[in-house]
Design a protein around this motif. Structure first.
Motif, PDB file in Angstrom:
ATOM      1  N   LEU A  32       0.827  -1.204   0.000  1.00 27.90           N
ATOM      2  CA  LEU A  32       0.000   0.000   0.000  1.00 27.90           C
ATOM      3  C   LEU A  32       0.868   1.265   0.000  1.00 27.90           C
ATOM      4  CD1 LEU A  32      -2.748   1.417   0.172  1.00 27.90           C
ATOM      5  CD2 LEU A  32      -2.650   1.113   2.664  1.00 27.90           C
ATOM      6  N   MET A  33       1.924   1.269   0.812  1.00 27.29           N
ATOM      7  CA  MET A  33       2.798   2.440   0.892  1.00 27.29           C
ATOM      8  C   MET A  33       3.522   2.683  -0.435  1.00 27.29           C
ATOM      9  SD  MET A  33       2.277   3.702   3.857  1.00 27.29           S
ATOM     10  CE  MET A  33       0.619   3.027   3.787  1.00 27.29           C
ATOM     11  N   CYS A  34       3.952   1.603  -1.103  1.00 23.32           N
ATOM     12  CA  CYS A  34       4.638   1.754  -2.397  1.00 23.32           C
ATOM     13  C   CYS A  34       3.736   2.426  -3.431  1.00 23.32           C
ATOM     14  CB  CYS A  34       5.093   0.393  -2.917  1.00 23.32           C
ATOM     15  SG  CYS A  34       6.563  -0.268  -2.111  1.00 23.32           S
ATOM     16  N   ILE A  35       2.465   2.055  -3.420  1.00 25.71           N
ATOM     17  CA  ILE A  35       1.516   2.655  -4.362  1.00 25.71           C
ATOM     18  C   ILE A  35       1.407   4.154  -4.126  1.00 25.71           C
ATOM     19  CG2 ILE A  35      -0.922   2.739  -5.037  1.00 25.71           C
ATOM     20  CD1 ILE A  35      -1.033  -0.289  -4.455  1.00 25.71           C
ATOM     21  N   ILE A  36       1.344   4.562  -2.863  1.00 18.02           N
ATOM     22  CA  ILE A  36       1.232   5.986  -2.523  1.00 18.02           C
ATOM     23  C   ILE A  36       2.513   6.732  -2.886  1.00 18.02           C
ATOM     24  CG2 ILE A  36       0.902   7.634  -0.629  1.00 18.02           C
ATOM     25  CD1 ILE A  36      -0.782   5.478   0.780  1.00 18.02           C
ATOM     26  N   VAL A  37       3.667   6.128  -2.589  1.00 19.16           N
ATOM     27  CA  VAL A  37       4.954   6.757  -2.886  1.00 19.16           C
ATOM     28  C   VAL A  37       5.098   7.010  -4.391  1.00 19.16           C
ATOM     29  CG1 VAL A  37       7.463   6.415  -2.888  1.00 19.16           C
ATOM     30  CG2 VAL A  37       6.119   5.810  -0.867  1.00 19.16           C
ATOM     31  N   ALA A  47       4.570   8.177   3.379  1.00 16.47           N
ATOM     32  CA  ALA A  47       4.391   6.771   2.999  1.00 16.47           C
ATOM     33  C   ALA A  47       5.742   6.098   2.754  1.00 16.47           C
ATOM     34  CB  ALA A  47       3.514   6.674   1.751  1.00 16.47           C
ATOM     35  N   LEU A  48       6.691   6.841   2.171  1.00 20.20           N
ATOM     36  CA  LEU A  48       8.037   6.318   1.964  1.00 20.20           C
ATOM     37  C   LEU A  48       8.693   5.996   3.305  1.00 20.20           C
ATOM     38  CD1 LEU A  48      10.401   5.644   0.101  1.00 20.20           C
ATOM     39  CD2 LEU A  48      10.971   8.078   0.036  1.00 20.20           C
ATOM     40  N   MET A  49       8.505   6.864   4.281  1.00 20.93           N
ATOM     41  CA  MET A  49       8.999   6.597   5.641  1.00 20.93           C
ATOM     42  C   MET A  49       8.370   5.327   6.205  1.00 20.93           C
ATOM     43  SD  MET A  49      11.024   9.158   6.801  1.00 20.93           S
ATOM     44  CE  MET A  49      11.446  10.856   6.383  1.00 20.93           C
ATOM     45  N   MET A  50       7.062   5.158   5.955  1.00 17.59           N
ATOM     46  CA  MET A  50       6.331   4.015   6.511  1.00 17.59           C
ATOM     47  C   MET A  50       6.754   2.695   5.874  1.00 17.59           C
ATOM     48  SD  MET A  50       4.485   4.897   9.009  1.00 17.59           S
ATOM     49  CE  MET A  50       3.566   3.354   9.160  1.00 17.59           C
ATOM     50  N   ILE A  51       7.281   2.728   4.651  1.00 15.84           N
ATOM     51  CA  ILE A  51       7.786   1.493   4.045  1.00 15.84           C
ATOM     52  C   ILE A  51       8.833   0.870   4.963  1.00 15.84           C
ATOM     53  CG2 ILE A  51       9.174   0.529   2.166  1.00 15.84           C
ATOM     54  CD1 ILE A  51       7.801   2.419   0.256  1.00 15.84           C
ATOM     55  N   CYS A  91       8.095  -7.677  -5.010  1.00 16.56           N
ATOM     56  CA  CYS A  91       8.884  -8.282  -3.930  1.00 16.56           C
ATOM     57  C   CYS A  91       8.023  -8.525  -2.694  1.00 16.56           C
ATOM     58  CB  CYS A  91      10.054  -7.375  -3.573  1.00 16.56           C
ATOM     59  SG  CYS A  91      11.167  -6.999  -4.947  1.00 16.56           S
ATOM     60  N   TYR A  92       7.230  -7.525  -2.322  1.00 19.22           N
ATOM     61  CA  TYR A  92       6.413  -7.663  -1.114  1.00 19.22           C
ATOM     62  C   TYR A  92       5.285  -8.673  -1.294  1.00 19.22           C
ATOM     63  CZ  TYR A  92       8.967  -3.662   0.673  1.00 19.22           C
ATOM     64  OH  TYR A  92       9.965  -2.824   1.102  1.00 19.22           O
ATOM     65  N   ALA A  93       4.854  -8.889  -2.536  1.00 21.20           N
ATOM     66  CA  ALA A  93       3.834  -9.905  -2.798  1.00 21.20           C
ATOM     67  C   ALA A  93       4.379 -11.303  -2.490  1.00 21.20           C
ATOM     68  CB  ALA A  93       3.368  -9.827  -4.253  1.00 21.20           C
ATOM     69  N   VAL A  94       5.645 -11.553  -2.849  1.00 20.14           N
ATOM     70  CA  VAL A  94       6.273 -12.842  -2.548  1.00 20.14           C
ATOM     71  C   VAL A  94       6.395 -13.028  -1.039  1.00 20.14           C
ATOM     72  CG1 VAL A  94       8.384 -14.212  -2.791  1.00 20.14           C
ATOM     73  CG2 VAL A  94       7.526 -12.888  -4.740  1.00 20.14           C
ATOM     74  N   ILE A  95       6.788 -11.969  -0.335  1.00 13.85           N
ATOM     75  CA  ILE A  95       6.922 -12.041   1.125  1.00 13.85           C
ATOM     76  C   ILE A  95       5.570 -12.316   1.776  1.00 13.85           C
ATOM     77  CG2 ILE A  95       7.563 -10.729   3.192  1.00 13.85           C
ATOM     78  CD1 ILE A  95       9.516  -9.173   1.284  1.00 13.85           C
ATOM     79  N   PHE A  96       4.519 -11.697   1.258  1.00 14.45           N
ATOM     80  CA  PHE A  96       3.175 -11.952   1.780  1.00 14.45           C
ATOM     81  C   PHE A  96       2.818 -13.433   1.652  1.00 14.45           C
ATOM     82  CE2 PHE A  96      -1.311 -12.644   0.854  1.00 14.45           C
ATOM     83  CZ  PHE A  96      -1.896 -12.184   2.024  1.00 14.45           C
ATOM     84  N   VAL A 136      14.629   2.983 -14.111  1.00 15.18           N
ATOM     85  CA  VAL A 136      13.362   3.725 -14.056  1.00 15.18           C
ATOM     86  C   VAL A 136      13.576   5.085 -13.392  1.00 15.18           C
ATOM     87  CG1 VAL A 136      10.974   3.685 -13.223  1.00 15.18           C
ATOM     88  CG2 VAL A 136      12.080   1.553 -13.941  1.00 15.18           C
ATOM     89  N   ALA A 137      14.393   5.111 -12.314  1.00 17.06           N
ATOM     90  CA  ALA A 137      14.633   6.354 -11.579  1.00 17.06           C
ATOM     91  C   ALA A 137      15.336   7.400 -12.434  1.00 17.06           C
ATOM     92  CB  ALA A 137      15.453   6.067 -10.318  1.00 17.06           C
ATOM     93  N   ASN A 138      16.093   6.979 -13.436  1.00 15.12           N
ATOM     94  CA  ASN A 138      16.728   7.937 -14.344  1.00 15.12           C
ATOM     95  C   ASN A 138      15.690   8.816 -15.044  1.00 15.12           C
ATOM     96  OD1 ASN A 138      19.437   7.356 -13.908  1.00 15.12           O
ATOM     97  ND2 ASN A 138      19.499   5.747 -15.469  1.00 15.12           N
ATOM     98  N   HIS A 139      14.473   8.283 -15.195  1.00 13.94           N
ATOM     99  CA  HIS A 139      13.385   9.018 -15.849  1.00 13.94           C
ATOM    100  C   HIS A 139      12.378   9.576 -14.833  1.00 13.94           C
ATOM    101  CE1 HIS A 139      14.844   7.451 -19.682  1.00 13.94           C
ATOM    102  NE2 HIS A 139      14.892   6.248 -19.121  1.00 13.94           N
ATOM    103  N   ASP A 140      12.049   8.786 -13.792  1.00 10.48           N
ATOM    104  CA  ASP A 140      11.075   9.223 -12.788  1.00 10.48           C
ATOM    105  C   ASP A 140      11.306   8.416 -11.520  1.00 10.48           C
ATOM    106  OD1 ASP A 140       8.849   9.770 -11.186  1.00 10.48           O
ATOM    107  OD2 ASP A 140       7.509   9.996 -12.905  1.00 10.48           O
ATOM    108  N   VAL A 141      11.942   9.042 -10.527  1.00 13.35           N
ATOM    109  CA  VAL A 141      12.308   8.318  -9.312  1.00 13.35           C
ATOM    110  C   VAL A 141      11.075   7.858  -8.535  1.00 13.35           C
ATOM    111  CG1 VAL A 141      12.477  10.356  -7.804  1.00 13.35           C
ATOM    112  CG2 VAL A 141      13.892   8.339  -7.329  1.00 13.35           C
ATOM    113  N   ALA A 142       9.963   8.588  -8.625  1.00 16.54           N
ATOM    114  CA  ALA A 142       8.739   8.188  -7.918  1.00 16.54           C
ATOM    115  C   ALA A 142       8.172   6.897  -8.495  1.00 16.54           C
ATOM    116  CB  ALA A 142       7.698   9.303  -7.965  1.00 16.54           C
ATOM    117  N   LYS A 143       8.089   6.831  -9.827  1.00 13.06           N
ATOM    118  CA  LYS A 143       7.513   5.646 -10.479  1.00 13.06           C
ATOM    119  C   LYS A 143       8.354   4.401 -10.236  1.00 13.06           C
ATOM    120  CE  LYS A 143       3.929   7.653 -12.349  1.00 13.06           C
ATOM    121  NZ  LYS A 143       4.032   8.920 -11.608  1.00 13.06           N
ATOM    122  N   ALA A 144       9.635   4.580  -9.923  1.00  7.53           N
ATOM    123  CA  ALA A 144      10.499   3.427  -9.641  1.00  7.53           C
ATOM    124  C   ALA A 144      10.002   2.634  -8.436  1.00  7.53           C
ATOM    125  CB  ALA A 144      11.935   3.901  -9.392  1.00  7.53           C
ATOM    126  N   TYR A 145       9.226   3.289  -7.570  1.00  8.42           N
ATOM    127  CA  TYR A 145       8.749   2.610  -6.360  1.00  8.42           C
ATOM    128  C   TYR A 145       7.548   1.698  -6.598  1.00  8.42           C
ATOM    129  CZ  TYR A 145      12.147   4.911  -3.439  1.00  8.42           C
ATOM    130  OH  TYR A 145      13.349   5.295  -2.868  1.00  8.42           O
TER     131      TYR A 145
END
Length: 409
Positions: free
Chosen positions: A311-316, A327-331, A393-398, A378-387
Protein backbone atom coordinates in the motif's frame (compact mmCIF):
# COMPACT_ATOMS: atom_id res chain seq x y z
CA UNK A 1 5.02 -26.94 29.92
CA UNK A 2 8.01 -24.89 31.04
CA UNK A 3 7.85 -21.26 29.97
CA UNK A 4 10.60 -20.29 27.55
CA UNK A 5 12.87 -17.46 28.74
CA UNK A 6 13.82 -14.70 26.35
CA UNK A 7 17.48 -14.97 27.43
CA UNK A 8 19.20 -16.84 30.25
CA UNK A 9 21.69 -15.11 32.54
CA UNK A 10 24.62 -17.22 31.37
CA UNK A 11 24.10 -15.98 27.80
CA UNK A 12 23.66 -12.25 28.49
CA UNK A 13 27.26 -11.15 27.82
CA UNK A 14 27.43 -13.18 24.60
CA UNK A 15 24.06 -11.81 23.51
CA UNK A 16 25.25 -8.23 24.04
CA UNK A 17 28.35 -8.82 21.93
CA UNK A 18 26.38 -10.54 19.16
CA UNK A 19 23.84 -7.71 19.14
CA UNK A 20 26.70 -5.21 18.72
CA UNK A 21 27.53 -6.94 15.42
CA UNK A 22 24.00 -6.30 14.16
CA UNK A 23 24.46 -2.61 15.00
CA UNK A 24 27.76 -2.32 13.10
CA UNK A 25 26.67 -3.81 9.80
CA UNK A 26 23.43 -1.80 9.98
CA UNK A 27 25.53 1.36 10.29
CA UNK A 28 27.69 0.53 7.25
CA UNK A 29 24.80 -0.70 5.11
CA UNK A 30 22.89 2.57 5.44
CA UNK A 31 26.03 4.65 4.92
CA UNK A 32 26.52 2.97 1.54
CA UNK A 33 23.13 4.37 0.47
CA UNK A 34 24.39 7.90 1.16
CA UNK A 35 27.44 7.06 -0.96
CA UNK A 36 25.06 6.55 -3.90
CA UNK A 37 24.18 10.25 -4.02
CA UNK A 38 27.66 11.39 -3.04
CA UNK A 39 29.42 9.51 -5.83
CA UNK A 40 26.82 10.73 -8.34
CA UNK A 41 28.15 14.23 -7.65
CA UNK A 42 31.84 13.72 -6.87
CA UNK A 43 32.69 10.93 -9.32
CA UNK A 44 30.08 11.91 -11.96
CA UNK A 45 28.21 8.60 -12.09
CA UNK A 46 24.55 8.20 -13.08
CA UNK A 47 21.79 6.84 -10.82
CA UNK A 48 21.91 3.46 -12.51
CA UNK A 49 25.72 3.37 -12.26
CA UNK A 50 25.59 4.31 -8.57
CA UNK A 51 23.46 1.19 -8.09
CA UNK A 52 26.72 -0.71 -8.64
CA UNK A 53 27.52 0.20 -5.02
CA UNK A 54 24.74 -2.13 -3.89
CA UNK A 55 25.88 -4.71 -6.44
CA UNK A 56 29.33 -4.67 -4.83
CA UNK A 57 28.04 -5.01 -1.27
CA UNK A 58 25.21 -7.47 -1.81
CA UNK A 59 27.07 -9.37 -4.52
CA UNK A 60 29.59 -10.21 -1.81
CA UNK A 61 26.79 -12.00 0.04
CA UNK A 62 26.18 -14.26 -2.94
CA UNK A 63 29.85 -15.23 -3.11
CA UNK A 64 30.71 -15.34 0.60
CA UNK A 65 27.62 -16.73 2.35
CA UNK A 66 28.16 -20.40 1.44
CA UNK A 67 31.89 -20.42 2.36
CA UNK A 68 30.98 -18.61 5.59
CA UNK A 69 28.41 -21.31 6.37
CA UNK A 70 31.00 -24.07 5.91
CA UNK A 71 33.52 -22.10 7.98
CA UNK A 72 30.92 -21.71 10.74
CA UNK A 73 30.10 -25.42 10.73
CA UNK A 74 33.77 -26.41 10.94
CA UNK A 75 35.21 -23.78 13.26
CA UNK A 76 32.25 -22.52 15.32
CA UNK A 77 30.68 -19.20 16.21
CA UNK A 78 33.69 -17.41 17.71
CA UNK A 79 36.07 -17.97 14.80
CA UNK A 80 33.25 -17.18 12.39
CA UNK A 81 32.77 -13.79 14.06
CA UNK A 82 36.52 -13.11 14.02
CA UNK A 83 36.74 -13.90 10.30
CA UNK A 84 33.82 -11.59 9.57
CA UNK A 85 35.26 -8.73 11.61
CA UNK A 86 38.69 -9.12 9.96
CA UNK A 87 37.21 -8.88 6.43
CA UNK A 88 34.95 -6.02 7.57
CA UNK A 89 37.94 -4.01 8.87
CA UNK A 90 40.08 -4.69 5.78
CA UNK A 91 37.25 -3.39 3.57
CA UNK A 92 37.04 -0.11 5.47
CA UNK A 93 40.80 0.42 5.34
CA UNK A 94 40.79 -0.15 1.55
CA UNK A 95 38.91 3.16 1.32
CA UNK A 96 42.31 4.85 1.79
CA UNK A 97 43.88 3.74 -1.54
CA UNK A 98 40.47 4.07 -3.23
CA UNK A 99 40.18 7.70 -2.15
CA UNK A 100 43.79 8.40 -3.12
CA UNK A 101 43.10 7.03 -6.60
CA UNK A 102 39.69 8.75 -6.85
CA UNK A 103 38.49 5.56 -8.51
CA UNK A 104 34.86 4.39 -8.42
CA UNK A 105 36.01 0.88 -9.35
CA UNK A 106 38.48 0.83 -6.45
CA UNK A 107 35.74 1.97 -4.07
CA UNK A 108 33.60 -0.91 -5.31
CA UNK A 109 36.42 -3.36 -4.50
CA UNK A 110 36.62 -1.93 -0.98
CA UNK A 111 32.85 -2.22 -0.62
CA UNK A 112 32.98 -5.81 -1.91
CA UNK A 113 35.54 -6.85 0.72
CA UNK A 114 33.50 -5.05 3.36
CA UNK A 115 30.41 -6.88 2.09
CA UNK A 116 32.23 -10.22 2.48
CA UNK A 117 32.77 -9.35 6.13
CA UNK A 118 29.13 -8.40 6.57
CA UNK A 119 27.98 -11.59 4.83
CA UNK A 120 30.12 -13.68 7.18
CA UNK A 121 28.82 -11.86 10.25
CA UNK A 122 25.19 -12.21 9.17
CA UNK A 123 25.65 -15.91 8.43
CA UNK A 124 27.13 -16.43 11.90
CA UNK A 125 25.16 -13.95 14.00
CA UNK A 126 21.61 -15.10 13.22
CA UNK A 127 22.04 -18.76 14.26
CA UNK A 128 24.33 -17.56 17.09
CA UNK A 129 21.55 -15.36 18.50
CA UNK A 130 19.04 -18.18 17.97
CA UNK A 131 21.29 -20.62 19.84
CA UNK A 132 21.49 -18.38 22.91
CA UNK A 133 18.25 -19.78 24.32
CA UNK A 134 15.05 -21.61 23.52
CA UNK A 135 13.77 -21.94 19.94
CA UNK A 136 10.33 -20.77 21.07
CA UNK A 137 11.81 -17.31 21.74
CA UNK A 138 14.31 -17.29 18.86
CA UNK A 139 12.01 -15.07 16.71
CA UNK A 140 11.89 -12.43 19.45
CA UNK A 141 15.61 -12.72 20.18
CA UNK A 142 16.64 -12.21 16.55
CA UNK A 143 14.15 -9.36 16.12
CA UNK A 144 15.51 -7.70 19.27
CA UNK A 145 19.08 -7.91 17.95
CA UNK A 146 17.89 -6.63 14.59
CA UNK A 147 16.38 -3.64 16.42
CA UNK A 148 19.94 -2.54 17.13
CA UNK A 149 20.78 -3.20 13.51
CA UNK A 150 18.09 -0.61 12.83
CA UNK A 151 19.70 1.72 15.39
CA UNK A 152 22.94 1.50 13.40
CA UNK A 153 21.01 2.06 10.18
CA UNK A 154 19.45 5.17 11.74
CA UNK A 155 22.81 6.62 12.78
CA UNK A 156 24.51 5.73 9.47
CA UNK A 157 22.84 8.31 7.19
CA UNK A 158 23.17 11.04 9.81
CA UNK A 159 26.90 10.39 10.23
CA UNK A 160 27.56 9.96 6.50
CA UNK A 161 25.50 13.02 5.52
CA UNK A 162 27.27 15.19 8.09
CA UNK A 163 30.68 14.08 6.82
CA UNK A 164 29.91 14.02 3.09
CA UNK A 165 27.37 16.83 2.62
CA UNK A 166 27.98 19.00 5.68
CA UNK A 167 30.55 21.19 4.01
CA UNK A 168 31.76 21.62 0.45
CA UNK A 169 32.59 17.94 0.08
CA UNK A 170 29.76 17.23 -2.35
CA UNK A 171 31.25 19.67 -4.88
CA UNK A 172 34.88 18.80 -4.32
CA UNK A 173 37.06 16.15 -5.96
CA UNK A 174 38.88 15.74 -2.64
CA UNK A 175 37.80 12.35 -1.25
CA UNK A 176 39.78 12.59 1.98
CA UNK A 177 36.57 12.98 3.97
CA UNK A 178 35.41 9.51 2.84
CA UNK A 179 38.80 8.08 3.73
CA UNK A 180 38.77 9.54 7.27
CA UNK A 181 35.19 8.41 7.88
CA UNK A 182 35.75 4.76 6.98
CA UNK A 183 39.16 4.48 8.65
CA UNK A 184 37.57 5.69 11.90
CA UNK A 185 34.88 3.03 11.66
CA UNK A 186 37.55 0.44 10.82
CA UNK A 187 39.28 1.31 14.09
CA UNK A 188 36.08 0.54 16.01
CA UNK A 189 35.77 -2.80 14.22
CA UNK A 190 39.36 -3.67 15.22
CA UNK A 191 38.43 -3.00 18.87
CA UNK A 192 35.44 -5.34 18.51
CA UNK A 193 37.77 -7.98 17.03
CA UNK A 194 40.06 -7.73 20.08
CA UNK A 195 37.08 -7.94 22.45
CA UNK A 196 35.82 -11.12 20.76
CA UNK A 197 39.27 -12.69 21.10
CA UNK A 198 38.80 -12.65 24.88
CA UNK A 199 35.10 -13.55 24.92
CA UNK A 200 34.24 -16.96 26.38
CA UNK A 201 31.58 -18.83 24.43
CA UNK A 202 29.63 -21.34 26.53
CA UNK A 203 28.69 -24.73 25.15
CA UNK A 204 25.60 -24.16 23.03
CA UNK A 205 22.90 -26.66 22.15
CA UNK A 206 21.16 -26.20 18.83
CA UNK A 207 17.78 -24.79 19.97
CA UNK A 208 16.16 -26.23 16.85
CA UNK A 209 16.84 -29.65 18.36
CA UNK A 210 16.63 -28.96 22.07
CA UNK A 211 13.05 -27.68 21.94
CA UNK A 212 11.80 -31.25 21.55
CA UNK A 213 13.26 -32.12 24.92
CA UNK A 214 11.63 -29.08 26.54
CA UNK A 215 8.20 -29.59 25.01
CA UNK A 216 7.46 -33.23 24.08
CA UNK A 217 4.05 -32.20 22.75
CA UNK A 218 5.45 -29.66 20.29
CA UNK A 219 4.40 -30.20 16.70
CA UNK A 220 6.60 -30.35 13.63
CA UNK A 221 9.74 -31.28 15.55
CA UNK A 222 12.52 -32.64 13.36
CA UNK A 223 15.33 -33.71 15.67
CA UNK A 224 17.42 -35.55 13.09
CA UNK A 225 16.07 -34.55 9.69
CA UNK A 226 16.32 -37.37 7.16
CA UNK A 227 15.31 -35.10 4.27
CA UNK A 228 17.87 -33.12 2.35
CA UNK A 229 17.89 -29.41 3.06
CA UNK A 230 16.27 -28.41 -0.24
CA UNK A 231 13.38 -30.78 0.50
CA UNK A 232 12.28 -28.54 3.38
CA UNK A 233 9.85 -26.33 1.46
CA UNK A 234 9.59 -23.66 4.16
CA UNK A 235 13.36 -23.19 3.93
CA UNK A 236 13.28 -22.89 0.11
CA UNK A 237 10.53 -20.29 0.37
CA UNK A 238 12.51 -18.45 3.03
CA UNK A 239 15.48 -18.14 0.65
CA UNK A 240 13.18 -16.78 -2.07
CA UNK A 241 11.43 -14.42 0.36
CA UNK A 242 14.78 -13.13 1.62
CA UNK A 243 15.98 -12.53 -1.94
CA UNK A 244 12.96 -10.35 -2.73
CA UNK A 245 12.98 -8.77 0.71
CA UNK A 246 16.53 -7.46 0.43
CA UNK A 247 15.92 -6.54 -3.22
CA UNK A 248 13.07 -4.26 -2.11
CA UNK A 249 15.10 -2.88 0.79
CA UNK A 250 18.18 -2.09 -1.30
CA UNK A 251 16.18 -0.36 -4.02
CA UNK A 252 14.06 1.61 -1.56
CA UNK A 253 17.09 2.80 0.40
CA UNK A 254 19.34 3.49 -2.58
CA UNK A 255 17.09 6.18 -4.07
CA UNK A 256 15.66 7.67 -0.88
CA UNK A 257 17.92 10.74 -1.06
CA UNK A 258 17.16 11.13 -4.78
CA UNK A 259 13.43 11.08 -3.96
CA UNK A 260 13.85 13.79 -1.32
CA UNK A 261 15.97 15.90 -3.65
CA UNK A 262 13.90 15.52 -6.84
CA UNK A 263 10.32 15.11 -5.58
CA UNK A 264 10.47 17.10 -2.32
CA UNK A 265 13.06 19.69 -3.39
CA UNK A 266 15.38 19.09 -0.42
CA UNK A 267 19.10 19.76 -0.46
CA UNK A 268 21.37 16.69 -0.34
CA UNK A 269 22.19 17.42 3.31
CA UNK A 270 18.52 17.76 4.31
CA UNK A 271 17.57 14.62 2.36
CA UNK A 272 20.38 12.74 4.10
CA UNK A 273 19.14 13.87 7.50
CA UNK A 274 15.62 12.75 6.66
CA UNK A 275 17.11 9.36 5.89
CA UNK A 276 17.97 9.07 9.58
CA UNK A 277 14.26 9.50 10.39
CA UNK A 278 13.59 6.93 7.69
CA UNK A 279 15.86 4.44 9.46
CA UNK A 280 14.37 5.36 12.83
CA UNK A 281 11.03 4.14 11.50
CA UNK A 282 12.63 0.75 10.94
CA UNK A 283 14.02 0.75 14.47
CA UNK A 284 10.59 1.60 15.88
CA UNK A 285 9.02 -1.14 13.77
CA UNK A 286 11.44 -3.75 15.11
CA UNK A 287 10.92 -2.87 18.77
CA UNK A 288 7.14 -2.74 18.26
CA UNK A 289 7.23 -5.92 16.18
CA UNK A 290 9.23 -7.76 18.86
CA UNK A 291 6.56 -6.77 21.40
CA UNK A 292 3.66 -7.73 19.12
CA UNK A 293 5.13 -11.18 18.57
CA UNK A 294 4.24 -12.02 22.16
CA UNK A 295 0.60 -11.87 21.04
CA UNK A 296 0.61 -12.35 17.24
CA UNK A 297 2.22 -15.27 15.39
CA UNK A 298 5.38 -14.05 13.58
CA UNK A 299 4.18 -15.32 10.18
CA UNK A 300 0.87 -13.45 10.49
CA UNK A 301 2.65 -10.23 11.45
CA UNK A 302 5.00 -10.71 8.50
CA UNK A 303 2.08 -11.07 6.07
CA UNK A 304 0.33 -8.00 7.51
CA UNK A 305 3.48 -5.87 7.24
CA UNK A 306 4.00 -7.03 3.64
CA UNK A 307 0.52 -5.80 2.73
CA UNK A 308 1.27 -2.50 4.45
CA UNK A 309 4.43 -2.12 2.35
CA UNK A 310 2.48 -2.73 -0.88
CA UNK A 311 0.00 0.00 0.00
CA UNK A 312 2.80 2.44 0.89
CA UNK A 313 4.64 1.75 -2.40
CA UNK A 314 1.52 2.65 -4.36
CA UNK A 315 1.23 5.99 -2.52
CA UNK A 316 4.95 6.76 -2.89
CA UNK A 317 4.84 6.15 -6.65
CA UNK A 318 2.22 8.89 -7.07
CA UNK A 319 4.67 11.62 -6.02
CA UNK A 320 1.97 13.45 -4.03
CA UNK A 321 4.44 15.44 -1.92
CA UNK A 322 4.40 15.07 1.85
CA UNK A 323 1.76 12.32 1.88
CA UNK A 324 3.93 10.23 -0.45
CA UNK A 325 7.06 11.11 1.53
CA UNK A 326 5.44 9.97 4.79
CA UNK A 327 4.39 6.77 3.00
CA UNK A 328 8.04 6.32 1.96
CA UNK A 329 9.00 6.60 5.64
CA UNK A 330 6.33 4.02 6.51
CA UNK A 331 7.79 1.49 4.04
CA UNK A 332 10.74 1.19 6.40
CA UNK A 333 8.41 0.71 9.38
CA UNK A 334 6.71 -2.20 7.65
CA UNK A 335 10.01 -3.52 6.32
CA UNK A 336 11.38 -3.64 9.86
CA UNK A 337 10.56 -7.19 10.96
CA UNK A 338 10.90 -8.84 7.56
CA UNK A 339 14.57 -9.79 7.43
CA UNK A 340 14.87 -11.34 10.91
CA UNK A 341 11.44 -12.97 10.79
CA UNK A 342 12.04 -14.58 7.40
CA UNK A 343 15.42 -15.75 8.69
CA UNK A 344 13.97 -17.24 11.87
CA UNK A 345 10.99 -18.91 10.17
CA UNK A 346 13.29 -20.39 7.54
CA UNK A 347 15.52 -21.99 10.20
CA UNK A 348 12.68 -23.66 12.10
CA UNK A 349 13.10 -27.35 12.88
CA UNK A 350 16.03 -27.99 10.57
CA UNK A 351 18.18 -29.67 13.21
CA UNK A 352 21.66 -30.42 11.86
CA UNK A 353 20.86 -28.49 8.66
CA UNK A 354 20.51 -25.20 10.57
CA UNK A 355 24.00 -23.75 9.98
CA UNK A 356 24.01 -24.65 6.29
CA UNK A 357 20.51 -23.22 5.93
CA UNK A 358 21.69 -19.97 7.51
CA UNK A 359 24.32 -19.55 4.81
CA UNK A 360 21.78 -20.11 2.02
CA UNK A 361 19.30 -17.63 3.52
CA UNK A 362 22.13 -15.11 3.84
CA UNK A 363 22.99 -15.75 0.18
CA UNK A 364 19.44 -14.70 -0.69
CA UNK A 365 20.61 -11.19 0.15
CA UNK A 366 22.06 -11.08 -3.39
CA UNK A 367 18.65 -9.68 -4.36
CA UNK A 368 20.00 -6.37 -3.12
CA UNK A 369 22.76 -6.54 -5.71
CA UNK A 370 20.53 -6.54 -8.76
CA UNK A 371 17.38 -4.63 -7.84
CA UNK A 372 18.89 -1.12 -7.44
CA UNK A 373 20.23 -1.44 -11.00
CA UNK A 374 16.71 -2.16 -12.27
CA UNK A 375 15.14 0.60 -10.16
CA UNK A 376 17.91 2.94 -11.28
CA UNK A 377 16.88 2.54 -14.91
CA UNK A 378 13.36 3.73 -14.06
CA UNK A 379 14.63 6.35 -11.58
CA UNK A 380 16.73 7.94 -14.34
CA UNK A 381 13.38 9.02 -15.85
CA UNK A 382 11.08 9.22 -12.79
CA UNK A 383 12.31 8.32 -9.31
CA UNK A 384 8.74 8.19 -7.92
CA UNK A 385 7.51 5.65 -10.48
CA UNK A 386 10.50 3.43 -9.64
CA UNK A 387 8.75 2.61 -6.36
CA UNK A 388 6.13 0.55 -8.18
CA UNK A 389 8.77 -2.15 -8.67
CA UNK A 390 9.15 -3.31 -5.02
CA UNK A 391 5.45 -4.30 -4.97
CA UNK A 392 6.35 -7.57 -6.70
CA UNK A 393 8.88 -8.28 -3.93
CA UNK A 394 6.41 -7.66 -1.11
CA UNK A 395 3.83 -9.90 -2.80
CA UNK A 396 6.27 -12.84 -2.55
CA UNK A 397 6.92 -12.04 1.12
CA UNK A 398 3.17 -11.95 1.78
CA UNK A 399 2.78 -15.43 0.28
CA UNK A 400 5.58 -16.77 2.47
CA UNK A 401 4.10 -15.30 5.66
CA UNK A 402 0.52 -16.25 4.79
CA UNK A 403 1.02 -19.84 3.61
CA UNK A 404 4.47 -21.13 2.73
CA UNK A 405 6.19 -20.66 6.12
CA UNK A 406 4.72 -23.96 7.37
CA UNK A 407 7.08 -26.78 8.33
CA UNK A 408 6.09 -29.99 6.54
CA UNK A 409 7.33 -33.55 6.78
Amino acid sequence: MQKAAFIEKKFIVNFIFVTSLFLMWGLLHSMSDVLNKYFQGVLNVSKSQSGLIQLSVFGAYFIMSIPAGYFLKKFGYKRGVLLGLALFAIGTFLFVPAANAASFSFFRIALFVMGCGMATLETVAHPFAAALGDQRTSDRRINFSQSFNALGATAGPFIASWFLFGGTASNSPDLNVVKYLYVSIGGVIVLLFIAFLFLRIPVLNDPHVAVAEIDPDAVNIDIAPEKKLYQHKHFVWAVAAQFFNVAAQAGTWAFFINYGHEIMGFSNLSAGRYMSFFMAMMMAGRFIGTLLMKFIAPNKLLAFFAMGSILMCIIVAQGFGWSSYIALMMINFFFSIMFPTIFSLGLKNLGSHTQQASSFISMGVVGGAVFPLIMGQVANHDVAKAYYLPIVCYAVIFLFGYKFYKVKH
